[in-house]
Design a protein around this motif. Structure first.
Motif, PDB file in Angstrom:
ATOM      1  N   GLU A   1     -76.795  44.848-162.119  1.00  0.00           N
ATOM      2  CA  GLU A   1     -76.063  44.901-163.394  1.00  0.00           C
ATOM      3  C   GLU A   1     -74.636  44.487-163.133  1.00  0.00           C
ATOM      4  OE1 GLU A   1     -77.664  48.939-164.705  1.00  0.00           O
ATOM      5  OE2 GLU A   1     -76.461  48.351-166.461  1.00  0.00           O
ATOM      6  N   ASP A   2     -74.125  43.557-163.906  1.00  0.00           N
ATOM      7  CA  ASP A   2     -72.743  43.078-163.706  1.00  0.00           C
ATOM      8  C   ASP A   2     -72.497  42.626-162.270  1.00  0.00           C
ATOM      9  OD1 ASP A   2     -71.702  43.287-166.251  1.00  0.00           O
ATOM     10  OD2 ASP A   2     -71.213  45.427-165.996  1.00  0.00           O
ATOM     11  N   GLY A   3     -73.493  42.023-161.654  1.00  0.00           N
ATOM     12  CA  GLY A   3     -73.314  41.483-160.310  1.00  0.00           C
ATOM     13  C   GLY A   3     -73.379  42.507-159.190  1.00  0.00           C
ATOM     14  N   VAL A   4     -73.710  43.757-159.548  1.00  0.00           N
ATOM     15  CA  VAL A   4     -73.710  44.842-158.548  1.00  0.00           C
ATOM     16  C   VAL A   4     -75.091  45.504-158.534  1.00  0.00           C
ATOM     17  CG1 VAL A   4     -72.690  47.111-158.026  1.00  0.00           C
ATOM     18  CG2 VAL A   4     -71.225  45.231-158.809  1.00  0.00           C
ATOM     19  N   PHE A   5     -75.548  45.934-157.357  1.00  0.00           N
ATOM     20  CA  PHE A   5     -76.826  46.643-157.271  1.00  0.00           C
ATOM     21  C   PHE A   5     -76.703  48.021-157.911  1.00  0.00           C
ATOM     22  CE2 PHE A   5     -77.219  43.967-153.320  1.00  0.00           C
ATOM     23  CZ  PHE A   5     -78.261  43.182-153.770  1.00  0.00           C
ATOM     24  N   THR A   6     -77.621  48.320-158.826  1.00  0.00           N
ATOM     25  CA  THR A   6     -77.646  49.672-159.402  1.00  0.00           C
ATOM     26  C   THR A   6     -78.902  50.431-158.974  1.00  0.00           C
ATOM     27  OG1 THR A   6     -78.653  48.776-161.405  1.00  0.00           O
ATOM     28  CG2 THR A   6     -76.255  49.072-161.417  1.00  0.00           C
ATOM     29  N   TYR A   7     -79.841  49.684-158.363  1.00  0.00           N
ATOM     30  CA  TYR A   7     -81.032  50.350-157.815  1.00  0.00           C
ATOM     31  C   TYR A   7     -81.537  49.534-156.634  1.00  0.00           C
ATOM     32  CZ  TYR A   7     -85.766  52.176-157.276  1.00  0.00           C
ATOM     33  OH  TYR A   7     -86.918  52.724-156.750  1.00  0.00           O
ATOM     34  N   VAL A   8     -81.810  50.229-155.541  1.00  0.00           N
ATOM     35  CA  VAL A   8     -82.468  49.611-154.389  1.00  0.00           C
ATOM     36  C   VAL A   8     -83.506  50.623-153.919  1.00  0.00           C
ATOM     37  CG1 VAL A   8     -82.206  48.722-152.042  1.00  0.00           C
ATOM     38  CG2 VAL A   8     -80.354  48.384-153.697  1.00  0.00           C
ATOM     39  N   GLY A   9     -84.782  50.316-154.105  1.00  0.00           N
ATOM     40  CA  GLY A   9     -85.792  51.293-153.705  1.00  0.00           C
ATOM     41  C   GLY A   9     -87.190  50.813-154.039  1.00  0.00           C
ATOM     42  N   PRO A  10     -88.169  51.721-153.868  1.00  0.00           N
ATOM     43  CA  PRO A  10     -89.575  51.347-154.089  1.00  0.00           C
ATOM     44  C   PRO A  10     -89.815  50.874-155.521  1.00  0.00           C
ATOM     45  CG  PRO A  10     -89.388  53.525-153.070  1.00  0.00           C
ATOM     46  CD  PRO A  10     -88.009  53.124-153.460  1.00  0.00           C
ATOM     47  N   GLN A  11     -90.715  49.903-155.648  1.00  0.00           N
ATOM     48  CA  GLN A  11     -91.072  49.411-156.987  1.00  0.00           C
ATOM     49  C   GLN A  11     -91.675  50.531-157.836  1.00  0.00           C
ATOM     50  OE1 GLN A  11     -93.519  45.849-156.603  1.00  0.00           O
ATOM     51  NE2 GLN A  11     -91.939  44.842-155.388  1.00  0.00           N
ATOM     52  N   ASP A  12     -92.455  51.411-157.159  1.00  0.00           N
ATOM     53  CA  ASP A  12     -93.149  52.491-157.875  1.00  0.00           C
ATOM     54  C   ASP A  12     -92.192  53.387-158.652  1.00  0.00           C
ATOM     55  OD1 ASP A  12     -95.350  51.514-156.706  1.00  0.00           O
ATOM     56  OD2 ASP A  12     -95.493  53.057-155.131  1.00  0.00           O
ATOM     57  N   SER A  13     -91.053  53.711-158.035  1.00  0.00           N
ATOM     58  CA  SER A  13     -90.149  54.674-158.682  1.00  0.00           C
ATOM     59  C   SER A  13     -88.943  54.004-159.339  1.00  0.00           C
ATOM     60  CB  SER A  13     -89.697  55.715-157.650  1.00  0.00           C
ATOM     61  OG  SER A  13     -89.344  55.081-156.435  1.00  0.00           O
ATOM     62  N   ALA A  14     -89.009  52.659-159.515  1.00  0.00           N
ATOM     63  CA  ALA A  14     -87.873  51.946-160.119  1.00  0.00           C
ATOM     64  C   ALA A  14     -87.811  52.204-161.621  1.00  0.00           C
ATOM     65  CB  ALA A  14     -88.013  50.449-159.854  1.00  0.00           C
ATOM     66  N   PRO A  15     -86.608  52.210-162.196  1.00  0.00           N
ATOM     67  CA  PRO A  15     -86.475  52.316-163.651  1.00  0.00           C
ATOM     68  C   PRO A  15     -87.256  51.192-164.330  1.00  0.00           C
ATOM     69  CG  PRO A  15     -84.324  52.502-162.579  1.00  0.00           C
ATOM     70  CD  PRO A  15     -85.307  52.121-161.514  1.00  0.00           C
ATOM     71  N   ALA A  16     -87.788  51.462-165.487  1.00  0.00           N
ATOM     72  CA  ALA A  16     -88.647  50.499-166.193  1.00  0.00           C
ATOM     73  C   ALA A  16     -87.877  49.228-166.547  1.00  0.00           C
ATOM     74  CB  ALA A  16     -89.197  51.137-167.457  1.00  0.00           C
ATOM     75  N   ILE A  17     -88.624  48.129-166.570  1.00  0.00           N
ATOM     76  CA  ILE A  17     -88.026  46.845-166.944  1.00  0.00           C
ATOM     77  C   ILE A  17     -87.957  46.770-168.467  1.00  0.00           C
ATOM     78  CG2 ILE A  17     -88.341  44.327-166.849  1.00  0.00           C
ATOM     79  CD1 ILE A  17     -89.912  44.813-164.194  1.00  0.00           C
ATOM     80  N   GLY A  18     -86.751  46.567-168.981  1.00  0.00           N
ATOM     81  CA  GLY A  18     -86.564  46.522-170.430  1.00  0.00           C
ATOM     82  C   GLY A  18     -87.044  45.209-171.025  1.00  0.00           C
ATOM     83  N   ALA A  19     -87.279  45.217-172.314  1.00  0.00           N
ATOM     84  CA  ALA A  19     -87.743  44.009-172.993  1.00  0.00           C
ATOM     85  C   ALA A  19     -86.698  42.904-172.846  1.00  0.00           C
ATOM     86  CB  ALA A  19     -87.984  44.305-174.473  1.00  0.00           C
ATOM     87  N   GLY A  20     -87.170  41.721-172.468  1.00  0.00           N
ATOM     88  CA  GLY A  20     -86.275  40.560-172.380  1.00  0.00           C
ATOM     89  C   GLY A  20     -85.429  40.519-171.118  1.00  0.00           C
TER      90      GLY A  20
END
Ligand SMILES: [Zn+2]
Length: 455
Positions: free
Chosen positions: A28-47
């Motif tokens: 987000e804004d050029g900065v990592f806001t999450y680095v981790g397993p795909q399983d526990s990643a925040p959901a991908i928003g529409a678009g």
């Protein structure tokens, strides 16, 4: 702000010993806001954008702490300091940032050049006028009579457009440091020694221990970092005791130096690449071989390997620099050779060498440019590699293996058009490389002995 989600089958954070599997990066804004397993990643928003990196090895963008961005692949000191205007050097530097980027290097530390050259390149990139790697900029190398960068005879001195600045007194040292801080450098470089030796062969430091501490304290007081060139024991010791941020080379350090480095928290960037290329690639007819420079460097490599191995075993942290910018180390060609050397010559594991080239070297970048690792809060600079550098670090030197370079989460296509080196650098006026006696003309078959006798 829309987020970008990057799926990574194999990911190396730049902070660990092994690669992780099935990871996701969120930017987000050029900065990592999450680095981790795909399983526990925040959901991908529409678009929202999703990048799939397939079988590529994803790792932080590489960092070179020793690239002379404006030297133009110089063949001589005259090439660096005499024949090209500072304005042209800056433009040339901007051009070569693309070669650096294409090699997977998203950050470079530029240790020493004239006036505002690397500062201008950095500012133009930071302003968004051009796309290029992140740059830690510097100005003239602070030198003394026994230093590396006081190349020319004492009657020439160091005009403003030279890369070195002669600072022979404390007043001159302090004035130069304050000038550079005002002009906006990120770091200052001190040439702590050069080609001056005691009769026993030991390098002589160009500054006293007192002078060194005095300069380093003032540079740090002004909020800037310090890099030093130091081959010899004495120069390394003074620099380490003064608490410099990085020592380039340190080939002749001893136990006392190692102890001082561990105490001060300094880093060492061996920068063996230039020596390796010179001893392996310089041809017999080249000045570097004829002058004995290459054979001297062969001896330095032997001693350097011995001492640096000891230092690493004792816990001295290594950074990676290539001394790119000379004709023996052209931009974009050899940066990653230093990683291979750390593994092959100094015995680091691939993961240790990769950490040196990412998260450790990134410590020389400005605090505003948090890069060097795939970690929440850091800037999203990363590369996609075809193959695992953990299996073989040498693949990082193969351009076709660098399959994607991302700056702040944005994919960059570096512009690397061909160019005529003779119009970019190499404006030396040297016309002949040997003495053309009549005897030599005969040897070359240009004249016969009979024509000589007739004269
Ligand atoms: Zn250098």
């Amino acid at each position: 702000m829309a987020r970008t989600h990057v799926n990574c089958n194999t990911l190396f954070t730049g902070l660990e010993d092994t690669a992780r599997q099935h990871q996701r990066l969120i930017i987000e804004d050029g900065v990592f806001t999450y680095v981790g397993p795909q399983d526990s990643a925040p959901a991908i928003g529409a678009g929202e954008e999703v990048i799939d990196t397939g079988e590529h090895f994803v790792m932080p963008g590489l960092v070179d702490v020793h690239t002379h961005l404006v030297f133009g692949n110089a063949k001589s000191e005259e090439d660096i300091d005499l024949h090209v205007s500072p304005e042209f050097r800056a433009l040339r530097g901007l051009f070569f940032t693309q070669h650096v980027l294409a090699a997977g290097y998203t950050s470079v530390v530029v240790p020493g050049d004239a006036g505002q050259c690397s500062i201008s390149v950095r500012n133009a990139i930071n302003a968004g006028m051009f796309t290029g790697p992140r740059i830690a900029a510097s100005s003239n190398v602070i030198s003394n009579r026994q230093s590396l960068n006081d190349w020319f005879p004492s009657w020439v001195g160091t005009p403003e457009y030279f890369s070195g600045r002669l600072c022979a007194t404390r007043d001159e040292q302090i004035a130069e440091i304050r000038r550079q801080a005002k002009d906006g450098v990120d770091l200052m470089k001190i040439a702590m020694d050069g080609p001056h030796f005691r009769p026993n062969g030991e390098h002589i430091a160009a500054f006293t221990e007192d002078e060194t501490r005095f300069m380093v304290d003032e540079i740090h007081r002004l909020g800037k970092k310090v890099a030093v060139h130091a081959y010899g024991r004495e120069a390394v010791l003074y620099a380490a005791k003064a608490g410099v941020d990085v020592i380039f080379h340190a080939f002749f350090m001893d136990d006392e130096c190692i102890e001082a480095i561990l105490k001060s928290g300094s880093h060492v960037a061996p920068t063996f690449t230039m020596l390796a290329n010179n001893t392996e690639f310089a041809e017999p007819y080249e000045a570097s071989t004829k002058s004995g420079y290459a054979s001297m460097q062969r001896r330095v490599i032997e001693a350097g390997c011995r001492n640096l191995k000891k230092a690493f075993a004792a816990g001295v942290p290594f950074m990676t620099g290539s001394d790119s910018g000379f004709a023996i180390t052209p931009y974009g060609e050899w940066h990653a050779r230093e990683i291979e050397i750390l593994v092959d010559w100094l015995g680091l594991s691939p993961a240790q060498a990769l950490r040196a080239a990412t998260s450790v070297s990134a410590k020389m970048m400005p605090a505003t440019q948090r890069v060097g690792a795939l970690e929440v809060g850091r800037r999203a600079d990363f590369i996609r590699v075809d193959g695992s550098p953990l299996d073989n670090v040498a693949i990082l030197q193969e351009r076709q293996r660098i399959c994607g370079v991302y700056l702040g989460g944005r994919r960059i296509e570096a512009q690397v058009p061909g160019y005529d080196p003779n119009r970019v650098s190499d404006f030396n006026t040297v016309k002949w490389s040997e003495l053309h006696t009549r005897q030599r003309a005969v040897e070359m078959g240009k004249r016969t002995l009979s024509t000589l006798n007739r004269q």
